[in-house]
Motif scaffolding. Structure first.
Motif, mmCIF file in Angstrom:
data_model
loop_
_atom_site.group_PDB
_atom_site.id
_atom_site.type_symbol
_atom_site.label_atom_id
_atom_site.label_comp_id
_atom_site.label_asym_id
_atom_site.label_seq_id
_atom_site.Cartn_x
_atom_site.Cartn_y
_atom_site.Cartn_z
ATOM 1 N N VAL A 187 56.996 -45.282 30.450
ATOM 2 C CA VAL A 187 57.789 -44.009 29.777
ATOM 3 C C VAL A 187 58.993 -43.789 30.964
ATOM 4 O O VAL A 187 58.662 -43.646 32.141
ATOM 5 C CB VAL A 187 56.844 -42.815 29.710
ATOM 6 N N ASP A 188 60.102 -43.305 30.651
ATOM 7 C CA ASP A 188 61.089 -43.088 31.194
ATOM 8 C C ASP A 188 61.288 -41.434 31.375
ATOM 9 O O ASP A 188 61.589 -40.933 32.317
ATOM 10 C CB ASP A 188 62.517 -43.670 30.870
ATOM 11 N N VAL A 189 61.228 -40.644 30.169
ATOM 12 C CA VAL A 189 61.048 -39.074 30.026
ATOM 13 C C VAL A 189 59.822 -38.859 29.202
ATOM 14 O O VAL A 189 59.762 -39.349 28.049
ATOM 15 C CB VAL A 189 62.487 -38.525 29.745
ATOM 16 N N ALA A 190 59.005 -37.789 29.916
ATOM 17 C CA ALA A 190 58.128 -37.527 29.022
ATOM 18 C C ALA A 190 58.009 -35.993 29.145
ATOM 19 O O ALA A 190 58.509 -35.254 29.959
ATOM 20 C CB ALA A 190 56.599 -37.881 29.727
ATOM 21 N N VAL A 191 58.019 -35.336 27.723
ATOM 22 C CA VAL A 191 58.209 -33.952 27.416
ATOM 23 C C VAL A 191 56.631 -33.248 27.049
ATOM 24 O O VAL A 191 56.123 -33.907 26.224
ATOM 25 C CB VAL A 191 59.121 -33.684 26.543
ATOM 26 N N ALA A 192 56.444 -32.191 27.637
ATOM 27 C CA ALA A 192 55.253 -31.295 27.439
ATOM 28 C C ALA A 192 55.688 -29.923 27.430
ATOM 29 O O ALA A 192 56.880 -29.655 27.739
ATOM 30 C CB ALA A 192 54.272 -31.767 28.217
ATOM 31 N N GLY A 193 54.811 -28.946 26.946
ATOM 32 C CA GLY A 193 54.989 -27.733 27.172
ATOM 33 C C GLY A 193 53.874 -27.055 27.598
ATOM 34 O O GLY A 193 52.883 -27.428 27.443
ATOM 35 N N SER A 194 53.919 -25.921 28.112
ATOM 36 C CA SER A 194 52.722 -24.972 28.690
ATOM 37 C C SER A 194 51.615 -24.749 27.645
ATOM 38 O O SER A 194 50.282 -24.411 27.845
ATOM 39 C CB SER A 194 53.160 -23.857 29.388
ATOM 40 N N GLN A 195 52.144 -24.674 26.171
ATOM 41 C CA GLN A 195 51.207 -23.735 25.338
ATOM 42 C C GLN A 195 50.184 -24.624 24.463
ATOM 43 O O GLN A 195 49.534 -24.286 23.517
ATOM 44 C CB GLN A 195 52.146 -23.110 24.366
ATOM 45 N N LYS A 196 50.158 -25.749 24.877
ATOM 46 C CA LYS A 196 49.145 -26.883 24.300
ATOM 47 C C LYS A 196 47.905 -27.159 25.038
ATOM 48 O O LYS A 196 46.997 -26.425 25.173
ATOM 49 C CB LYS A 196 50.199 -28.078 23.663
ATOM 50 N N GLY A 197 47.992 -28.607 25.466
ATOM 51 C CA GLY A 197 46.890 -28.953 26.289
ATOM 52 C C GLY A 197 46.870 -28.051 27.706
ATOM 53 O O GLY A 197 45.770 -28.277 28.184
ATOM 54 N N PHE A 198 48.086 -27.474 28.171
ATOM 55 C CA PHE A 198 47.717 -26.763 29.487
ATOM 56 C C PHE A 198 46.999 -25.496 29.340
ATOM 57 O O PHE A 198 46.938 -24.845 30.273
ATOM 58 C CB PHE A 198 49.108 -26.675 30.188
ATOM 59 N N MET A 199 46.972 -24.992 27.969
ATOM 60 C CA MET A 199 46.118 -23.710 27.592
ATOM 61 C C MET A 199 46.850 -22.535 28.145
ATOM 62 O O MET A 199 45.989 -21.508 28.659
ATOM 63 C CB MET A 199 44.665 -23.807 28.249
ATOM 64 N N LEU A 200 48.351 -22.537 28.183
ATOM 65 C CA LEU A 200 48.808 -21.317 28.714
ATOM 66 C C LEU A 200 49.560 -20.735 27.455
ATOM 67 O O LEU A 200 49.916 -21.111 26.423
ATOM 68 C CB LEU A 200 49.629 -21.743 29.944
#
Length: 396
Positions: A187-200
């Motif tokens: 993977v060259d760029v991965a995108v995530a957000g705080s409000q899902k698996g990170f439980m924030l």
């Protein structure tokens, strides 16, 4: 809506009390050494959860959509061509963002409910002898349809074609809940957000850049200011930000990474799979079908459940909220009114999930669907009893 009931939307997810308290902190000077004690371990934790040895981690005050924009604007130039499949609402929105930024998008139209068509990607990439395609977009987990795609297969398509395009992966509803292998999958760029698996709470765009992606930033000419990774990297050298950071959320992210790593990533993924299997057992007991076309693309974080033809699935979501104070997800885009969604990611247990299944049953029965009360709950109970939780020791 009752604040005592857990939510069953596929994000934002339920927030553990310890993480809520971590976000609710006194003001500190974000230019003091104390901030570095929050920022640096948070970035290190994210890198471990992505399963990367050396990805550059950037955390912006934003959401997953801001992460998409970070990926595009830092690595591409106006008029560049990207390859993307449209198989759900969120892949559609990423394509729309590309077009608004003046990029050319070669779109592979794919049925909603199907995974990414890696074989069609392979054919297109092999034919692109001039390497005009600069990036390949891949949505790992399409939240609108409950479909997980094979990112390793997309990487193989690139490698087999000998194609140099960079690989962007939207992992917003998969990272920290389902197995994600940044280095192994190339993977060259991965995108995530705080409000899902990170439980924030929502508010952080979390992105990882490979060395190849960082090299692309040196020639990219799409305009960027707020999402400029070079500005961020220079500030990170001083354990700081180029502007005011979301300190409380970053403190929560640091704690969330610690929680996930202490549980053990294999145990986290096994927990999500087990809970999802219980939901799928309930759906089968109801005599309904998932939007996801085949078991190999079933998502372990969200199930989009088809209702009988002529029935408005959104009525289930509305009735659940108004009558029982419980939140489910509505159908989006092409499947609006045809599905309702049960989110089963983040801070969730089998016992909590059973309450959501029971509520869905009551709603469907209330609205006249031929659903036997207790059927789905019993099916999920049978699965959970037969498949005890996997502890970290057992997983190892």
């Amino acid at each position: 809506m009752s604040l005592q009931n857990p939510v069953f939307i596929p994000g934002p997810t339920n927030i553990p009390e310890s993480l809520r308290k971590a976000c609710d902190m006194p003001t500190i000077d974000h230019r003091s050494p104390l901030f570095g004690e929050i920022l640096n371990p948070a970035r290190d934790g994210v890198r471990k959860i992505l399963k990367s040895a050396d990805a550059d981690i950037f955390i912006f005050p934003s959401t997953g959509t801001g992460g998409w924009e970070t990926a595009l604007t830092n690595t591409l130039s106006p008029g560049d061509t990207v390859l993307a499949a449209r198989n759900g609402m969120f892949s559609h929105r990423w394509i729309d963002m590309c077009q608004r930024h003046g990029l050319k998008v070669e779109i592979v139209e794919t049925a909603w409910g199907e995974g990414l068509p890696a074989e069609r990607y392979a054919d297109i990439l092999k034919r692109d002898k001039s390497h005009s395609i600069k990036a390949v977009l891949a949505t790992h987990n399409e939240t609108a349809t409950g479909v997980r795609s094979d990112i390793a297969a997309v990487r193989r398509a690139l490698d087999d074609a000998g194609h140099p395009a960079i690989l962007f992966v939207d992992g917003v509803s998969s990272i920290a809940s389902m197995d994600f292998r940044f280095d192994e999958w190339g993977v060259d760029v991965a995108v995530a957000g705080s409000q899902k698996g990170f439980m924030l709470p929502a508010g952080l765009a979390i992105v990882g850049f490979s060395e190849k992606a960082m090299a692309a930033t040196k020639t990219a000419t799409l305009p960027r200011t707020f999402f400029d990774v070079h500005d961020m990297a220079l500030s990170y050298e001083k354990s700081a930000y180029p502007y005011t950071p979301a300190v409380g959320l970053l403190n929560g992210l640091n704690q969330a990474c610690g929680m996930l790593l202490a549980e053990g990533l294999d145990s986290v993924f096994a927990r999500h799979h087990r809970i999802a299997e219980g939901v799928r057992a309930a759906v089968a007991a109801w005599g309904l079908k998932l939007c996801a076309a085949t078991p190999d693309v079933y998502s372990d974080t969200v199930s989009a459940i088809r209702t009988p033809e002529g029935f408005n699935a959104t009525d289930i979501v509305t009735h659940a909220a108004q009558t029982y104070g419980v939140a489910f997800g509505v159908g989006l885009g092409e499947v609006a009114g045809e599905v309702f969604r049960i989110g089963h990611l983040g801070s969730l247990t089998d016992v909590m999930t059973l309450s959501g299944i029971a509520t869905a049953e009551m709603c469907m029965a209330d609205l006249g669907l031929d659903i036997e009360l207790g059927s789905g709950v019993a099916a999920a109970q049978d699965y959970y009893r037969a498949h005890p939780p996997v502890t970290r020791k057992a997983a190892a």
